[in-house]
Design a protein around this motif. Structure first.
Motif, short mmCIF file in Angstrom:
data_model
loop_
_atom_site.label_atom_id
_atom_site.label_comp_id
_atom_site.label_asym_id
_atom_site.label_seq_id
_atom_site.Cartn_x
_atom_site.Cartn_y
_atom_site.Cartn_z
N LYS A 31 1.19 -1.39 -0.17
CA LYS A 31 -0.05 0.27 -0.36
C LYS A 31 0.98 1.66 0.24
O LYS A 31 2.14 1.32 0.38
CB LYS A 31 -0.84 0.14 1.32
N VAL A 32 0.62 2.62 -0.11
CA VAL A 32 0.92 3.39 -0.48
C VAL A 32 0.36 4.13 1.16
O VAL A 32 -0.67 4.58 1.21
CB VAL A 32 0.71 4.50 -1.80
N CYS A 33 1.08 4.52 1.90
CA CYS A 33 0.69 5.54 4.12
C CYS A 33 0.98 6.54 3.23
O CYS A 33 1.85 7.22 3.01
CB CYS A 33 1.80 4.18 4.39
N VAL A 34 0.21 7.62 4.21
CA VAL A 34 0.65 8.37 4.47
C VAL A 34 0.77 9.00 5.77
O VAL A 34 0.23 8.01 6.48
CB VAL A 34 -0.68 9.53 4.84
N VAL A 35 2.42 9.02 6.14
CA VAL A 35 3.40 8.87 7.43
C VAL A 35 3.27 10.08 7.83
O VAL A 35 4.22 11.01 7.47
CB VAL A 35 4.39 8.56 7.19
N LYS A 36 2.85 9.92 9.13
CA LYS A 36 3.13 11.37 10.24
C LYS A 36 4.83 10.90 10.71
O LYS A 36 4.47 10.07 11.87
CB LYS A 36 2.18 11.68 10.89
N LEU A 37 5.40 11.42 10.62
CA LEU A 37 6.98 11.34 11.61
C LEU A 37 6.82 11.73 12.99
O LEU A 37 6.21 12.59 13.39
CB LEU A 37 8.20 11.46 10.67
N SER A 38 7.63 10.59 14.02
CA SER A 38 8.00 10.94 15.21
C SER A 38 8.31 12.56 14.71
O SER A 38 8.77 13.28 16.07
CB SER A 38 8.72 10.49 16.25
N ALA A 39 9.28 13.17 14.02
CA ALA A 39 10.28 14.79 14.32
C ALA A 39 9.30 15.62 13.49
O ALA A 39 9.84 16.77 13.13
CB ALA A 39 11.19 14.10 13.38
N ASN A 40 7.91 15.38 13.84
CA ASN A 40 7.42 16.65 12.70
C ASN A 40 6.84 17.72 13.76
O ASN A 40 6.96 17.21 15.25
CB ASN A 40 5.57 16.26 12.85
N ARG A 41 6.95 18.52 13.94
CA ARG A 41 6.97 19.64 14.75
C ARG A 41 5.66 20.14 15.54
O ARG A 41 6.08 21.08 17.04
CB ARG A 41 6.88 21.02 14.05
N LEU A 42 5.08 19.27 16.00
CA LEU A 42 3.43 19.26 16.94
C LEU A 42 4.06 18.45 17.71
O LEU A 42 3.79 18.21 19.01
CB LEU A 42 2.47 18.76 16.45
N GLY A 43 5.67 17.27 17.41
CA GLY A 43 5.73 15.93 18.46
C GLY A 43 4.78 14.75 18.73
O GLY A 43 4.27 14.71 17.74
N TYR A 44 5.32 14.30 19.47
CA TYR A 44 5.18 12.49 19.52
C TYR A 44 3.87 11.92 19.60
O TYR A 44 3.22 11.28 19.22
CB TYR A 44 5.85 11.80 21.07
N LYS A 45 2.87 13.49 20.80
CA LYS A 45 1.53 12.57 21.26
C LYS A 45 0.81 12.83 19.99
O LYS A 45 -0.81 12.68 19.86
CB LYS A 45 1.08 14.28 21.84
N VAL A 46 1.42 13.72 18.95
CA VAL A 46 0.05 13.34 17.60
C VAL A 46 -0.04 12.30 17.53
O VAL A 46 -1.07 11.58 16.85
CB VAL A 46 0.99 14.49 16.12
N LEU A 47 0.97 12.10 16.89
CA LEU A 47 1.10 10.08 16.99
C LEU A 47 0.21 9.10 18.06
O LEU A 47 -0.59 8.61 17.35
CB LEU A 47 2.32 9.29 17.17
N VAL A 48 0.42 9.64 19.14
CA VAL A 48 -0.44 9.13 20.18
C VAL A 48 -1.78 8.89 19.66
O VAL A 48 -2.46 8.13 19.64
CB VAL A 48 0.17 9.44 21.96
#
Length: 267
Positions: A31-48
């Protein structure tokens, strides 16, 4: 769980600078995935936030693109000068399925969707977990033509709990409150399409999720995303308390339906 195979480039939109990767599921599907990286400017909690939304979306059969943790191996990362220069590290990030050929929802195409009733579940979810971004950002509702007609998809759950960078204090303040959002597409859905019974159906689904499963939701969050045990405990208490308010939120939303015949199921 996804495993990245190849970096494809930036999506080009979003505060979290999402990126596209070709990936493989645990079952071997590509599949092709849209990925939010841990290094994003809003921080890890976005991934949570995204991971919790994906788990709830699976249980409630919401129209969220399939998503979960994606592992990006070091050999994939090393092949991209862009990611290396940005300081992105291999490891665990959040990814969801990329929806090709999708457009943004507006008042001219919303009526075409064949799955509008699923938006009752999305609206209930957004109000339970304080996600105001679904209509503030007009690009978080998509519509795509598929074999069985046009289908709506709700994307981007990074702003649960009102914002990506939540705190324990914020969670406690939000536990007993509700802010009704009936702008744009939500207002149109309430005015013309949704029924009280649909909100109550999804509220029932929320209350039927085994409460011990919430502990598993929180345990599944990678330790590097949320290292503080106190924050994990506060998050568990919050999602449990809010889920217990599902019928209350459903009734508040139902009261906004102007057609008395479509909100006659309020108890």
């Amino acid at each position: 769980m996804f495993r990245a195979l190849e970096y494809l480039g930036p999506v080009g939109l979003g505060a979290t600078s999402p990126q596209l990767f070709r990936a493989e599921t645990a079952g071997g599907e590509r599949k092709v995935c849209v990925v939010k990286l841990s290094a994003n400017r809003l921080g890890y909690k976005v991934l949570v936030n995204e991971l919790l939304a994906a788990r709830f979306g699976q249980w409630l059969t919401l129209c969220f693109p399939a998503g979960g943790i994606i592992e990006i191996p070091a050999e994939v990362m090393k092949k991209s000068r862009r990611l290396t220069a940005a300081g992105v590290k291999p490891g665990l990030h959040f990814g969801c399925e990329y929806l090709s050929r999708a457009g943004y929802v507006n008042k001219y195409n919303l009526h075409r969707a064949t799955n509008k009733e699923q938006m009752a579940g999305v609206m209930l979810f957004d109000h339970l977990f304080h996600n105001p971004d679904r209509t503030i950002n007009r690009k978080n509702l998509l519509i795509r033509r598929e074999r069985d007609g046009y289908k709506l998809y709700a994307i981007d759950n990074s702003h649960l709990f009102r914002r990506g960078k939540w705190t324990i204090g914020m969670l406690r303040e939000l536990t007993d409150t509700i802010t009704i959002n009936h702008r744009r597409s939500y207002g149109v859905l309430l005015k013309y399409y949704l029924h009280s019974a649909q909100f109550l159906q999804y509220a029932k689904k929320v209350t039927e999720i085994p409460r011990e499963l919430f502990s598993q939701f929180v345990q599944d969050i990678p330790r590097e995303w949320l290292p503080e045990q106190e924050e994990r405990q506060a998050l568990l208490e919050y999602i449990t308390a809010r889920s217990d308010k599902a019928y209350w939120v459903a009734e508040k939303l139902s009261e906004l339906i102007p057609d008395i015949n479509r909100r006659s199921n309020i108890h």
